[in-house]
Design an enzyme around this catalytic site. Structure first.
Site, PDB file in Angstrom:
ATOM      1  N   ASN A  46       0.829  -1.204   0.000  1.00 52.94           N
ATOM      2  CA  ASN A  46       0.000   0.000   0.000  1.00 52.94           C
ATOM      3  C   ASN A  46       0.866   1.258   0.000  1.00 52.94           C
ATOM      4  OD1 ASN A  46      -3.032  -0.642   0.264  1.00 52.94           O
ATOM      5  ND2 ASN A  46      -2.065  -2.111   1.619  1.00 52.94           N
ATOM      6  N   GLU A  47       1.988   1.225   0.701  1.00 54.38           N
ATOM      7  CA  GLU A  47       2.940   2.328   0.643  1.00 54.38           C
ATOM      8  C   GLU A  47       4.367   1.811   0.749  1.00 54.38           C
ATOM      9  OE1 GLU A  47      -0.522   4.942   1.211  1.00 54.38           O
ATOM     10  OE2 GLU A  47       0.073   3.183   2.358  1.00 54.38           O
ATOM     11  N   THR A  48       5.248   2.527   0.064  1.00 55.62           N
ATOM     12  CA  THR A  48       6.689   2.392   0.263  1.00 55.62           C
ATOM     13  C   THR A  48       7.212   3.780   0.612  1.00 55.62           C
ATOM     14  OG1 THR A  48       6.920   0.514  -1.247  1.00 55.62           O
ATOM     15  CG2 THR A  48       8.892   1.836  -0.842  1.00 55.62           C
ATOM     16  N   HIS A  75       1.379   4.264   8.731  1.00 58.58           N
ATOM     17  CA  HIS A  75       2.135   3.024   8.894  1.00 58.58           C
ATOM     18  C   HIS A  75       3.482   3.097   8.184  1.00 58.58           C
ATOM     19  CE1 HIS A  75       0.716   1.685   4.865  1.00 58.58           C
ATOM     20  NE2 HIS A  75       1.714   0.816   4.915  1.00 58.58           N
TER      21      HIS A  75
END
Length: 299
Positions: A46-48, A75
């Protein structure tokens, strides 16, 4: 072509493969924006997060979904700071600041008795906008009926850095039935078409939790569900203070459980206190290392 090392950390959990996975790149300074986007797309989380230098704060973090850059990610922040801690790259002080596209945010770092780092992140001032669309269409987009939506609490867009649509649900039992059709969200979310969707209820499964939630991504992000969301948990704390228990004495803390339906259970601690003009919202959590990956970059 070059190879970039990406560290996989799971945020809001002490157990690998629970909580919310995030990619962490500690030497983001060496990458272009196009390369960051390519890496995030190939990692698929979902995110880096990409850590770079800052002339405004102790460090800067840029957050990319597989589809686009985000202003802020809870997160992702927890994962990046935990990764820096494990690589002895974190400033050795209790309070630091991070530069994000949502502003410069203060962070508190605490080491527990067992040596684990806990990170408390202050979020931007909460904002709310009323949802004016069809509740029937909204429910249908996640496989529910309109009467599954609370008729006591309001459906509101909320932001402590990122906009999400907060959807109060009557019963915990229906969360397992949710099947999101993310591609329908932009037409239903007329006020903020790029918002994500955050159904929640006041029933919980885990001990000591106060609220239960799931988080369905904007279709522009290139993902379907976010297991345990820091920014959405933060705005839930503000929603709780504004619309559920406005009379609650502040400061207070809430524990948000999320990810249970997809076997990625995690908890976010949310701290709500008064400020001069609004509410102060902080989220707290930790992370755990899972593995490292070598990503080939073509850009």
């Amino acid at each position: 072509m070059k190879s970039v090392k990406v560290y996989h950390y799971d945020a809001f959990s002490t157990k690998p493969n629970k909580g919310n996975p995030a990619g962490v790149v500690v030497d983001g300074e060496l990458l272009s924006e196009a390369e960051m986007q390519e890496i995030a797309s190939k990692v698929g989380f979902n995110e880096t997060g990409f850590i770079t230098k800052s002339d405004k704060a102790d460090l800067r973090i840029r957050y990319f979904t597989p589809g686009h850059e985000m202003d802020l990610c809870g997160h992702g922040t927890i994962a990046c700071l935990y990764g820096l801690h494990e690589h002895d790259l974190l400033p050795q002080k209790e309070y630091i600041t991070i530069e994000t596209k949502a502003g410069v945010l203060p962070i508190m770092l605490q080491i527990s008795d067992n040596g684990r780092l806990y990170i408390t992140m202050k979020q931007p001032t909460p904002k709310f906008i009323e949802f004016g669309g069809s509740k029937a269409d909204l429910a249908s987009a996640i496989g529910l009926a309109e009467d599954d939506i609370s008729d006591v609490l309001p459906v509101m867009y909320g932001s402590t850095g990122i906009w999400t649509l907060l959807l109060p649900i009557k019963s915990l039992a229906v969360f397992k039935r949710m099947k999101p059709q993310n591609q329908l969200f932009p037409k239903i979310f007329k006020e903020i078409p790029k918002a994500s969707l955050h159904p929640f209820c006041l029933e919980t499964e885990l001990e000591h939790a106060d609220m239960h939630a799931r988080h369905f991504s904007s279709p522009f992000s290139g993902t379907v569900e976010d297991p345990v969301t820091g920014t959405a948990a933060g705005v839930m704390g503000a929603y709780y203070a504004e619309f559920i228990k406005k009379e609650a004495e502040r400061p207070f803390e809430l524990v948000i459980e999320q990810g249970l339906e997809i076997d990625r259970a995690g908890k976010v601690l949310v701290k709500v206190s008064d400020s001069e003009r609004s509410l102060d919202i902080e989220i707290a959590g930790t992370a755990v290392y899972v593995k490292s990956m070598e990503i080939a970059v073509i850009s």
